[in-house]
Design a protein around this motif. Structure first.
Motif, PDB file in Angstrom:
ATOM      1  N   TRP A  66       0.864  -1.184   0.000  1.00  0.00           N
ATOM      2  CA  TRP A  66       0.161   0.152   0.084  1.00  0.00           C
ATOM      3  C   TRP A  66       0.770   1.198   0.064  1.00  0.00           C
ATOM      4  N   VAL A  67       2.050   1.136   0.645  1.00  0.00           N
ATOM      5  CA  VAL A  67       2.842   2.255   0.917  1.00  0.00           C
ATOM      6  C   VAL A  67       3.500   2.624  -0.573  1.00  0.00           C
ATOM      7  N   ARG A  70       1.344   4.242  -3.249  1.00  0.00           N
ATOM      8  CA  ARG A  70       0.712   5.705  -2.637  1.00  0.00           C
ATOM      9  C   ARG A  70       0.945   6.785  -3.951  1.00  0.00           C
ATOM     10  N   ASP A  71      -0.184   7.309  -3.844  1.00  0.00           N
ATOM     11  CA  ASP A  71      -0.408   8.392  -5.001  1.00  0.00           C
ATOM     12  C   ASP A  71       0.378   9.508  -4.715  1.00  0.00           C
ATOM     13  N   ASP A  76       1.504  13.492   3.322  1.00  0.00           N
ATOM     14  CA  ASP A  76       1.513  12.408   4.441  1.00  0.00           C
ATOM     15  C   ASP A  76       0.262  12.152   4.993  1.00  0.00           C
ATOM     16  N   PHE A  79      -2.589  10.814   2.642  1.00  0.00           N
ATOM     17  CA  PHE A  79      -2.347   9.400   2.488  1.00  0.00           C
ATOM     18  C   PHE A  79      -2.878   8.718   3.712  1.00  0.00           C
ATOM     19  N   ILE A  83      -5.928   5.803   3.550  1.00  0.00           N
ATOM     20  CA  ILE A  83      -5.599   4.555   3.982  1.00  0.00           C
ATOM     21  C   ILE A  83      -6.811   4.113   5.023  1.00  0.00           C
TER      22      ILE A  83
END
Length: 94
Positions: A66-67, A70-71, A76, A79, A83
Motif C-alpha cells: 500500500w505504501v 501510494r499516489d 502524508d 495518505f 488508508i
C-alpha cells in the motif's frame, strides 16, 4: 462485480470510473494509467498470490505494498486519511 476495489477504494466515486476505467476487479488490476500489461501490485498480491476477495481478508493491512503504490499527489496526512477510509470501506464490505 462490486464497485469496491480489492484495496478498498470505492471506484464509483472516481470521475474515471465507467469512463476510462471500470475498476481493478473488472480490469484484473490492469487500470488505464498503469504501464501496459502490468497489473496493480495490490491486485496481484491479493487476487493472484493470496487468493483473497480483497485486502479486508488479509491480516497484514495496511502493508508495504500500500505504501509503495501510494499516489504521489497525496501529502502524508492525505495518505493516512486515504488508508483509514479504505480500511473502513473494506470492513463494511467484508
Amino acid at each position: 462485480m462490486s464497485d469496491i476495489s480489492c484495496c478498498g477504494t470505492e471506484c464509483s466515486t472516481c470521475y474515471c470510473y465507467g469512463n476510462m476505467c471500470n475498476g481493478c476487479n473488472e480490469c484484473e488490476g490492469k487500470v488505464f494509467h498503469a504501464p501496459k500489461g502490468e497489473a496493480c501490485a495490490i491486485y496481484d498480491c491479493v487476487i493472484n498470490q493470496k487468493h483473497l476477495k480483497n485486502c479486508g481478508e488479509c491480516e497484514e493491512v495496511p502493508c508495504s505494498i500500500w505504501v509503495k503504490t501510494r499516489d504521489p499527489k497525496f501529502s502524508d496526512e492525505e495518505f493516512e486519511k486515504n488508508i483509514a477510509m479504505r480500511i473502513l470501506t473494506l470492513k463494511k464490505n467484508t
